[in-house]
Write a protein that holds these residues in place. Structure first.
Motif, PDB file in Angstrom:
ATOM      1  N   GLU A   1       0.836  -1.206   0.000  1.00 33.28           N
ATOM      2  CA  GLU A   1       0.000   0.000   0.000  1.00 33.28           C
ATOM      3  C   GLU A   1       0.866   1.249   0.000  1.00 33.28           C
ATOM      4  N   ARG A   2       1.954   1.208   0.748  1.00 29.12           N
ATOM      5  CA  ARG A   2       2.856   2.359   0.813  1.00 29.12           C
ATOM      6  C   ARG A   2       3.491   2.620  -0.548  1.00 29.12           C
ATOM      7  N   GLU A   3       3.857   1.557  -1.254  1.00 28.28           N
ATOM      8  CA  GLU A   3       4.431   1.715  -2.601  1.00 28.28           C
ATOM      9  C   GLU A   3       3.416   2.348  -3.550  1.00 28.28           C
ATOM     10  N   ASP A   4       2.149   1.917  -3.465  1.00 26.30           N
ATOM     11  CA  ASP A   4       1.098   2.512  -4.306  1.00 26.30           C
ATOM     12  C   ASP A   4       0.960   4.012  -4.017  1.00 26.30           C
ATOM     13  N   MET A   5       0.999   4.371  -2.742  1.00 30.68           N
ATOM     14  CA  MET A   5       0.887   5.781  -2.359  1.00 30.68           C
ATOM     15  C   MET A   5       2.065   6.589  -2.869  1.00 30.68           C
ATOM     16  N   GLU A   6       3.263   6.008  -2.790  1.00 31.35           N
ATOM     17  CA  GLU A   6       4.462   6.716  -3.263  1.00 31.35           C
ATOM     18  C   GLU A   6       4.371   6.984  -4.756  1.00 31.35           C
ATOM     19  N   ARG A   7       3.906   5.977  -5.516  1.00 37.38           N
ATOM     20  CA  ARG A   7       3.756   6.181  -6.957  1.00 37.38           C
ATOM     21  C   ARG A   7       2.740   7.278  -7.252  1.00 37.38           C
ATOM     22  N   GLU A   8       1.638   7.284  -6.483  1.00 29.53           N
ATOM     23  CA  GLU A   8       0.613   8.309  -6.699  1.00 29.53           C
ATOM     24  C   GLU A   8       1.123   9.682  -6.276  1.00 29.53           C
ATOM     25  N   ARG A   9       1.938   9.725  -5.217  1.00 28.09           N
ATOM     26  CA  ARG A   9       2.501  10.999  -4.783  1.00 28.09           C
ATOM     27  C   ARG A   9       3.423  11.568  -5.849  1.00 28.09           C
ATOM     28  N   ILE A  10       4.238  10.701  -6.455  1.00 25.71           N
ATOM     29  CA  ILE A  10       5.151  11.158  -7.513  1.00 25.71           C
ATOM     30  C   ILE A  10       4.371  11.692  -8.703  1.00 25.71           C
ATOM     31  N   SER A  11       3.288  10.984  -9.068  1.00 27.66           N
ATOM     32  CA  SER A  11       2.483  11.430 -10.221  1.00 27.66           C
ATOM     33  C   SER A  11       1.744  12.723  -9.929  1.00 27.66           C
ATOM     34  N   ALA A  12       1.495  13.014  -8.623  1.00 28.04           N
ATOM     35  CA  ALA A  12       0.731  14.210  -8.243  1.00 28.04           C
ATOM     36  C   ALA A  12       1.623  15.383  -7.829  1.00 28.04           C
ATOM     37  N   MET A  13       2.942  15.217  -7.939  1.00 27.53           N
ATOM     38  CA  MET A  13       3.854  16.288  -7.513  1.00 27.53           C
ATOM     39  C   MET A  13       3.609  17.574  -8.300  1.00 27.53           C
ATOM     40  N   GLY A  14       3.463  18.661  -7.578  1.00 28.78           N
ATOM     41  CA  GLY A  14       3.250  19.956  -8.217  1.00 28.78           C
ATOM     42  C   GLY A  14       1.829  20.200  -8.664  1.00 28.78           C
ATOM     43  N   ILE A  15       0.936  19.241  -8.433  1.00 20.00           N
ATOM     44  CA  ILE A  15      -0.476  19.381  -8.833  1.00 20.00           C
ATOM     45  C   ILE A  15      -1.318  19.653  -7.594  1.00 20.00           C
ATOM     46  N   LYS A  16      -2.031  20.754  -7.598  1.00 18.05           N
ATOM     47  CA  LYS A  16      -2.899  21.088  -6.474  1.00 18.05           C
ATOM     48  C   LYS A  16      -4.230  20.343  -6.607  1.00 18.05           C
ATOM     49  N   PRO A  17      -4.902  20.083  -5.479  1.00 22.31           N
ATOM     50  CA  PRO A  17      -6.237  19.468  -5.554  1.00 22.31           C
ATOM     51  C   PRO A  17      -7.171  20.294  -6.437  1.00 22.31           C
ATOM     52  N   LYS A  18      -7.870  19.604  -7.322  1.00 25.29           N
ATOM     53  CA  LYS A  18      -8.698  20.298  -8.311  1.00 25.29           C
ATOM     54  C   LYS A  18     -10.059  20.675  -7.746  1.00 25.29           C
ATOM     55  N   LYS A  19     -10.597  21.748  -8.308  1.00 28.50           N
ATOM     56  CA  LYS A  19     -11.955  22.184  -7.974  1.00 28.50           C
ATOM     57  C   LYS A  19     -12.947  21.460  -8.889  1.00 28.50           C
ATOM     58  N   PRO A  20     -14.220  21.398  -8.509  1.00 25.80           N
ATOM     59  CA  PRO A  20     -15.201  20.687  -9.341  1.00 25.80           C
ATOM     60  C   PRO A  20     -15.257  21.184 -10.776  1.00 25.80           C
TER      61      PRO A  20
END
Length: 512
Positions: free
Chosen positions: A259-278
């Motif tokens: 699970e931690r590895e999955d989160m790390e991959r998702e964190r890398i893919s989301a680097m520099g991306i802010k949470p999106k608005k609707p």
């Protein structure tokens, strides 16, 4: 006979088998965290939907008495109906507002933090509704019901978000079924407490409506003992240590490496991306099918006929010869039926998958729509027909609980990644509440015009949604969020590729 190659891989195979066995048995702490989140989340939604049905006549008598004391005349029938309708329907307005702010609060204060704060609305609502009778102010009922709606709207938006993020991948569907189990459990609890033997008597209605504070107090006592969503801590807050501590508590010391590895991959893919608005989700072409899917399945969850079934239950039970005084007890049976199917769905979802259950549920519902239309049309043809109608009622509820009732919220979690998921829940929740409000307003007119043939409209809805899910939505069982997103995007690329190589494109590219 084992070869040298088999001997080399034997420890690896044993390790994989051992890991799978551990994953199949969720940690006790994880189960308790899910219960703590649900008791003040979607349980409140189900509870407040059903609890208002029991004191209908008592509250109307209170309004009439208060009006007489104020203005020295009885309230008109039309105005009394308007006030009662306002008390009931304001819940959906509050729910819509709660859904629109739930995702933003979940980003700012965290999933757990938002659930804790949300209890303030339930406590305030319980206080206002409890004070309405001693103060002689029926307006407090309207305000109180509004706040219960806000509480339910935030809860049904944020709690599935929390459940989907704390559960291990192999158990994500089963753990996320807590949402549906506690909704149906809330409905059943409200039906039971509303019986005359408990708080259903006329003099107890202020206490009955104030009991919404009990789940809120329980969550305030229990949820602080459990951690924030590890995925939120790591990806949104960058708290590596906090994430590890949370995962150790939720999954145990040896169960969370994958699970931690999955989160790390998702964190890398989301680097520099802010949470999106609707609104940013609507403008993102790479998410258009996911957004369309959550809009469709959330609208269909309210427009598939389940509300119509509950509308007809009293009539069907009366025709079957059940005495009027016993109908509330049979209605409790329908609530228990829905609760049991939610539990069954939780046990089947990891083996059968999401797609099979939701398509199967809608297909069966379409079939029961046909059967119910026929039994209602020929209700007087024989003494056994009303019992067939009763069977259709329970069969429809079972099909709903096994399919759309259980799987819809899980799909919203799984079709989006960390940066888009809160906004997706805001969109899905808003559509759900608006559809709830629409069916509440339009359904009486639909029944008046079409009578029992209204189920043919719901038949069309069920068939269309089942076909759409079959053609568009991939199976999400035991896949990471990134894998699901990639599968959607690859599907779009294949469609685009087919369009580029279509005969019409070739014809236009040739010289004249």
């Amino acid at each position: 006979k084992m070869t040298k190659r088999d001997t080399e891989y034997q420890p690896l195979l044993e390790g994989i088998t051992e890991t799978k066995q551990k994953i199949k048995c969720p940690n006790t702490s994880l189960l308790l965290a899910i219960c703590a989140a649900c008791i003040g989340g979607t349980f409140q939604y189900g509870y407040n939907i059903s609890i208002i049905n029991s004191p209908t006549k008592s509250v109307q008598n209170f309004i009439n008495q208060t009006w007489l004391e104020r203005y020295e005349e009885n309230i008109s029938e039309q105005y009394l109906t308007l006030l009662w309708s306002s008390i009931v329907s304001i819940f959906t307005i509050g729910g819509f507002i709660g859904a629109t702010i739930g995702g933003t609060l979940a980003i700012k204060f965290g999933r757990k933090g938002t659930l804790m704060m949300n209890n303030a609305f339930a406590l305030l609502a319980a206080l206002l509704m409890g004070l309405s009778y001693p103060t002689g102010l029926f307006e407090l009922l309207i305000i109180g019901r509004f706040f219960t709606g806000v509480n339910a709207g935030i809860g049904i938006c944020v709690q599935p978000l929390y459940l989907g993020e704390i559960a291990p991948r192999a158990l994500r569907g089963a753990m996320a079924m807590g949402t549906s189990i506690f909704i149906t459990g809330g409905i059943l609890t409200g039906q039971v407490i509303g019986l005359n033997e408990l708080l259903g008597k006329e003099e107890y209605w202020p206490i009955l409506l104030s009991t919404t504070c009990i789940p809120a107090f329980l969550q305030l006592l229990i949820l602080p003992w459990f951690p924030e969503s590890p995925r939120y801590l790591l990806i949104d807050r960058g708290d590596d240590v906090g994430c590890g501590t949370a995962m150790k508590q939720l999954h145990g010391t040896d169960n969370f490496d994958r699970e931690r590895e999955d989160m790390e991959r998702e964190r890398i893919s989301a680097m520099g991306i802010k949470p999106k608005k609707p609104w940013e989700l609507f403008m993102d072409r790479s998410l258009r099918w996911q957004v369309l899917t959550i809009i469709l399945i959330n609208a269909a969850q309210q427009l598939n006929g389940i509300n119509a079934i509950y509308f007809y239950t009293d009539y069907v039970f009366e025709e079957a010869g059940i005495p009027e005084v016993n109908i509330p007890y049979v209605t409790v049976g329908t609530g228990a039926c829905e609760c049991l199917t939610a539990l069954t769905c939780g046990m089947l979802i990891e083996s059968l998958g999401r797609k099979v259950l939701i398509i199967g549920g809608y297909t069966l519902m379409a079939f029961w729509c046909i059967c119910f239309t026929l039994t209602l049309t020929f209700q007087g043809a024989g003494p056994w027909i009303p019992y067939l109608s009763m069977g259709c009622v329970f069969a429809f509820i079972l099909s709903f609980g096994m399919g759309p009732g259980g799987v819809t919220n899980i799909l919203i979690t799984e079709l989006f990644t960390q940066t888009t998921r809160p906004a997706a829940y805001m969109i899905g929740g808003s559509v759900n509440w608006l559809s709830f409000f629409f069916i509440g307003m339009a359904f009486p007119f639909i029944v008046t015009k079409l009578q029992q043939y209204c189920f043919l409209v719901f038949l069309v809805v069920c068939v269309l949604v089942a076909v759409y899910i079959f053609l568009v939505v991939p199976e999400t069982k035991n896949k990471t969020f990134l894998e699901i997103q990639t599968e959607f995007q690859s599907g779009e690329k294949r469609k685009a590729s087919k369009a580029d190589h279509s005969p019409s494109t070739t014809l236009l590219s040739t010289p004249l």
